[in-house]
Design a protein around this motif. Structure first.
Motif, PDB file in Angstrom:
ATOM      1  N   LYS A 166      25.220  42.329 -13.297  1.00  0.00           N
ATOM      2  CA  LYS A 166      25.809  43.058 -12.164  1.00  0.00           C
ATOM      3  C   LYS A 166      24.810  43.188 -11.022  1.00  0.00           C
ATOM      4  O   LYS A 166      25.171  43.041  -9.853  1.00  0.00           O
ATOM      5  N   ARG A 167      23.533  43.478 -11.360  1.00  0.00           N
ATOM      6  CA  ARG A 167      22.507  43.583 -10.311  1.00  0.00           C
ATOM      7  C   ARG A 167      22.305  42.248  -9.600  1.00  0.00           C
ATOM      8  O   ARG A 167      22.153  42.212  -8.374  1.00  0.00           O
ATOM      9  N   VAL A 168      22.306  41.155 -10.349  1.00  0.00           N
ATOM     10  CA  VAL A 168      22.134  39.825  -9.745  1.00  0.00           C
ATOM     11  C   VAL A 168      23.312  39.523  -8.825  1.00  0.00           C
ATOM     12  O   VAL A 168      23.131  39.081  -7.688  1.00  0.00           O
ATOM     13  N   ARG A 169      24.532  39.764  -9.310  1.00  0.00           N
ATOM     14  CA  ARG A 169      25.719  39.506  -8.475  1.00  0.00           C
ATOM     15  C   ARG A 169      25.707  40.354  -7.207  1.00  0.00           C
ATOM     16  O   ARG A 169      26.032  39.868  -6.119  1.00  0.00           O
ATOM     17  N   LYS A 170      25.299  41.613  -7.349  1.00  0.00           N
ATOM     18  CA  LYS A 170      25.250  42.505  -6.183  1.00  0.00           C
ATOM     19  C   LYS A 170      24.252  41.983  -5.154  1.00  0.00           C
ATOM     20  O   LYS A 170      24.539  41.967  -3.954  1.00  0.00           O
ATOM     21  N   GLU A 171      23.097  41.537  -5.621  1.00  0.00           N
ATOM     22  CA  GLU A 171      22.095  41.025  -4.684  1.00  0.00           C
ATOM     23  C   GLU A 171      22.585  39.763  -3.987  1.00  0.00           C
ATOM     24  O   GLU A 171      22.389  39.591  -2.784  1.00  0.00           O
ATOM     25  N   VAL A 172      23.232  38.867  -4.719  1.00  0.00           N
ATOM     26  CA  VAL A 172      23.743  37.639  -4.103  1.00  0.00           C
ATOM     27  C   VAL A 172      24.814  37.975  -3.069  1.00  0.00           C
ATOM     28  O   VAL A 172      24.861  37.382  -1.989  1.00  0.00           O
ATOM     29  N   ARG A 173      25.672  38.946  -3.371  1.00  0.00           N
ATOM     30  CA  ARG A 173      26.687  39.361  -2.377  1.00  0.00           C
ATOM     31  C   ARG A 173      26.032  39.927  -1.125  1.00  0.00           C
ATOM     32  O   ARG A 173      26.517  39.721  -0.008  1.00  0.00           O
ATOM     33  N   GLU A 174      24.917  40.639  -1.302  1.00  0.00           N
ATOM     34  CA  GLU A 174      24.219  41.220  -0.147  1.00  0.00           C
ATOM     35  C   GLU A 174      23.600  40.151   0.756  1.00  0.00           C
ATOM     36  O   GLU A 174      23.278  40.439   1.908  1.00  0.00           O
ATOM     37  N   TRP A 175      23.411  38.940   0.258  1.00  0.00           N
ATOM     38  CA  TRP A 175      22.892  37.861   1.098  1.00  0.00           C
ATOM     39  C   TRP A 175      23.907  37.440   2.150  1.00  0.00           C
ATOM     40  O   TRP A 175      23.534  36.854   3.159  1.00  0.00           O
ATOM     41  N   ARG A 176      25.180  37.690   1.928  1.00  0.00           N
ATOM     42  CA  ARG A 176      26.270  37.349   2.851  1.00  0.00           C
ATOM     43  C   ARG A 176      26.203  35.879   3.290  1.00  0.00           C
ATOM     44  O   ARG A 176      26.181  35.561   4.475  1.00  0.00           O
ATOM     45  N   LEU A 177      26.176  35.020   2.323  1.00  0.00           N
ATOM     46  CA  LEU A 177      26.073  33.590   2.619  1.00  0.00           C
ATOM     47  C   LEU A 177      27.263  33.084   3.437  1.00  0.00           C
ATOM     48  O   LEU A 177      27.112  32.175   4.254  1.00  0.00           O
ATOM     49  N   HIS A 178      28.420  33.673   3.242  1.00  0.00           N
ATOM     50  CA  HIS A 178      29.612  33.228   3.965  1.00  0.00           C
ATOM     51  C   HIS A 178      29.540  33.539   5.458  1.00  0.00           C
ATOM     52  O   HIS A 178      30.301  32.996   6.248  1.00  0.00           O
ATOM     53  N   ARG A 179      28.606  34.419   5.857  1.00  0.00           N
ATOM     54  CA  ARG A 179      28.477  34.759   7.282  1.00  0.00           C
ATOM     55  C   ARG A 179      27.380  33.972   7.978  1.00  0.00           C
ATOM     56  O   ARG A 179      27.194  34.111   9.182  1.00  0.00           O
ATOM     57  N   ARG A 180      26.663  33.171   7.255  1.00  0.00           N
ATOM     58  CA  ARG A 180      25.578  32.373   7.841  1.00  0.00           C
ATOM     59  C   ARG A 180      26.099  30.981   8.189  1.00  0.00           C
ATOM     60  O   ARG A 180      25.647  29.977   7.646  1.00  0.00           O
ATOM     61  N   THR A 181      26.992  30.924   9.121  1.00  0.00           N
ATOM     62  CA  THR A 181      27.637  29.648   9.468  1.00  0.00           C
ATOM     63  C   THR A 181      26.720  28.726  10.259  1.00  0.00           C
ATOM     64  O   THR A 181      26.910  27.514  10.232  1.00  0.00           O
ATOM     65  N   SER A 182      25.742  29.277  10.939  1.00  0.00           N
ATOM     66  CA  SER A 182      24.864  28.422  11.741  1.00  0.00           C
ATOM     67  C   SER A 182      23.736  27.796  10.916  1.00  0.00           C
ATOM     68  O   SER A 182      23.088  26.859  11.365  1.00  0.00           O
ATOM     69  N   ALA A 183      23.486  28.308   9.719  1.00  0.00           N
ATOM     70  CA  ALA A 183      22.404  27.788   8.878  1.00  0.00           C
ATOM     71  C   ALA A 183      22.859  26.520   8.156  1.00  0.00           C
ATOM     72  O   ALA A 183      24.016  26.395   7.760  1.00  0.00           O
ATOM     73  N   THR A 184      21.930  25.601   8.016  1.00  0.00           N
ATOM     74  CA  THR A 184      22.252  24.378   7.269  1.00  0.00           C
ATOM     75  C   THR A 184      22.107  24.666   5.777  1.00  0.00           C
ATOM     76  O   THR A 184      21.517  25.674   5.374  1.00  0.00           O
ATOM     77  N   LEU A 185      22.629  23.764   4.976  1.00  0.00           N
ATOM     78  CA  LEU A 185      22.536  23.912   3.530  1.00  0.00           C
ATOM     79  C   LEU A 185      21.070  23.919   3.085  1.00  0.00           C
ATOM     80  O   LEU A 185      20.683  24.673   2.193  1.00  0.00           O
ATOM     81  N   ALA A 186      20.244  23.126   3.730  1.00  0.00           N
ATOM     82  CA  ALA A 186      18.811  23.084   3.404  1.00  0.00           C
ATOM     83  C   ALA A 186      18.140  24.427   3.711  1.00  0.00           C
ATOM     84  O   ALA A 186      17.292  24.903   2.940  1.00  0.00           O
TER      85      ALA A 186
END
Length: 127
Positions: free
Chosen positions: A87-107
């Motif tokens: 649960k802690r790992v999932r919570k931290e990954v959600r806090e990264w908000r990867l879906h909102r980083r549209t300008s960042a490349t995959l690299a």
């Protein structure tokens, strides 16, 4: 070494025999953080109330294992990542908000996330 006389619970009559325990062990016993655990596996199949415990992000409990020589499944007392740690790992990954980083490349995303994921991988391992 600091020691303290151990009594089963406050308010109970003094036992016939005193047991001297290290101070930290006394604190665990006093707070009821210690308990007797039954390590159930293929050879010990009884039923008891306490058959698992969690320690440092791992839950130790009876799990199915595979005998690689005979290719048979059996029950063994093994560790795995605890539900709370997941649960802690999932919570931290959600806090990264990867879906909102549209300008960042995959690299770029991989460069930011990989060190943290590798740390989890090294600590919890993978089968």
């Amino acid at each position: 070494m600091l020691t303290r006389d151990f009594f089963p619970s406050p308010g109970q009559p003094t036992p016939q025999r005193k047991v001297i325990l290290p101070y930290r062990l006394y604190e665990f016993a006093r707070l009821r953080l210690s308990k007797i655990l039954y390590c159930r596996d293929s050879n010990r199949t009884g039923t008891y109330p306490n058959v698992q415990f969690t320690f440092l992000g791992f839950t130790f409990r009876p799990r199915e294992a595979l005998n690689t020589q005979h290719h048979r499944r059996f029950t063994s007392f093994l560790p795995a990542v605890s539900n709370d740690a997941l649960k802690r790992v999932r919570k931290e990954v959600r806090e990264w908000r990867l879906h909102r980083r549209t300008s960042a490349t995959l690299a770029d995303l991989a460069e930011q996330c990989n060190p943290i994921i590798q740390g989890w991988w090294n600590y919890y391992g993978a089968d």
